[in-house]
Motif scaffolding. Structure first.
Motif, PDB file in Angstrom:
ATOM      1  N   LEU A 222      38.839  -5.702 -17.782  1.00  0.00           N
ATOM      2  CA  LEU A 222      40.292  -5.592 -17.679  1.00  0.00           C
ATOM      3  C   LEU A 222      40.902  -6.884 -17.143  1.00  0.00           C
ATOM      4  CD1 LEU A 222      40.778  -1.944 -16.328  1.00  0.00           C
ATOM      5  CD2 LEU A 222      41.129  -2.782 -18.654  1.00  0.00           C
TER       6      LEU A 222
ATOM      7  N   CYS B  27      45.979   4.127 -14.833  1.00  0.00           N
ATOM      8  CA  CYS B  27      47.443   4.129 -14.945  1.00  0.00           C
ATOM      9  C   CYS B  27      48.050   5.523 -14.893  1.00  0.00           C
ATOM     10  CB  CYS B  27      47.867   3.435 -16.241  1.00  0.00           C
ATOM     11  SG  CYS B  27      47.508   1.671 -16.273  1.00  0.00           S
TER      12      CYS B  27
ATOM     13  N   LEU C  99      48.783  -3.376 -14.602  1.00  0.00           N
ATOM     14  CA  LEU C  99      48.077  -3.244 -15.872  1.00  0.00           C
ATOM     15  C   LEU C  99      48.984  -2.964 -17.064  1.00  0.00           C
ATOM     16  CD1 LEU C  99      45.013  -1.117 -14.668  1.00  0.00           C
ATOM     17  CD2 LEU C  99      45.043  -3.559 -15.198  1.00  0.00           C
TER      18      LEU C  99
ATOM     19  N   PHE D 201      41.448   2.019 -18.262  1.00  0.00           N
ATOM     20  CA  PHE D 201      42.861   1.639 -18.168  1.00  0.00           C
ATOM     21  C   PHE D 201      43.746   2.890 -18.125  1.00  0.00           C
ATOM     22  CE2 PHE D 201      46.814   1.253 -20.525  1.00  0.00           C
ATOM     23  CZ  PHE D 201      47.473   0.230 -19.849  1.00  0.00           C
TER      24      PHE D 201
END
Length: 215
Positions: A101, A57, A37, A53
């Motif tokens: 995403l 992450c 990502l 996101f």
């Protein structure tokens, strides 16, 4: 109770991994997801997708803490407060957010970084797709500069005026149906260009899309 909760967290970990095409038995899904990502870290995206996101992450947490963080965002409350209905909500919402995403990743893979970040000349990129109940799906990524954006806006205004005059300004479903039909036809027509290359021998934009899938 603790054993049941641990089993729930393990199940959620597996669902998150599989949603992004990863091995649910992989103990480093967090690290691999971050690597996947990272290319879209600076790309504008909807607020909830950006929040997901960020949590996906975040590799500073333990596996269980990471699952709890992601699941709390997706379902709207921490997993230890969930009912069966919340599990179903997680399944649906995680799919929708994953798709967002994934679409942004598709956009990023075919687009110039400057365009994605919002270039000063007004250029922009877009992923355009049509999925129908007839079993057809077409997808294409476009990039246009500021001059092309002005041209596109002018044509869009004319098309909107035509739709308002012929369909009515309040029949949104029919207007959207017309544009969906038109988009589907244009994407299908563009498929005939998919083998072309630019003069320098590199695939041109037509080679990058559309992607057509039929059931």
């Amino acid at each position: 109770m603790e054993g049941a909760y641990d089993a729930l967290c393990d199940s959620l970990y597996s669902k998150i991994a599989r949603a992004f095409g990863m091995d649910a038995m992989d103990s480093e899904v967090q690290v691999h997801l971050k690597d996947r990502l990272t290319p879209i870290a600076s790309v504008p995206m909807p607020a909830r997708a950006k929040a997901l996101f960020t949590r996906l992450c975040d590799v500073s947490h333990s596996k269980k803490e990471w699952v709890e963080s992601v699941a709390s965002l997706v379902a709207g409350k921490p997993p230890h407060l969930w009912t069966d209905q919340d599990v179903s909500r997680f399944d649906l919402e995680s799919l929708l957010l994953r798709n967002q995403l994934s679409h942004i990743l598709t956009l990023a893979s075919y687009s110039d970084d400057r365009v994605l970040a919002g270039s000063s000349d007004g250029g922009w990129a877009a992923r355009v797709s049509v999925t129908t109940s007839r079993g057809t799906e077409l997808e294409h990524v476009i990039q246009i500069d500021g001059v092309q954006d002005k041209q596109a806006s002018d044509h869009a205004d004319k098309l909107m005026s035509y739709l308002d005059a012929t369909i009515g300004s309040d029949d949104y479903d029919m207007a959207i149906a017309v544009t969906a039909r038109l988009t589907e036809a244009l994407l299908a027509r563009r498929e005939t260009l998919s083998g072309e290359v630019d003069h320098d021998g590199r695939p041109n934009q037509a080679c990058l899309g559309p992607i057509r899938r039929e059931g």
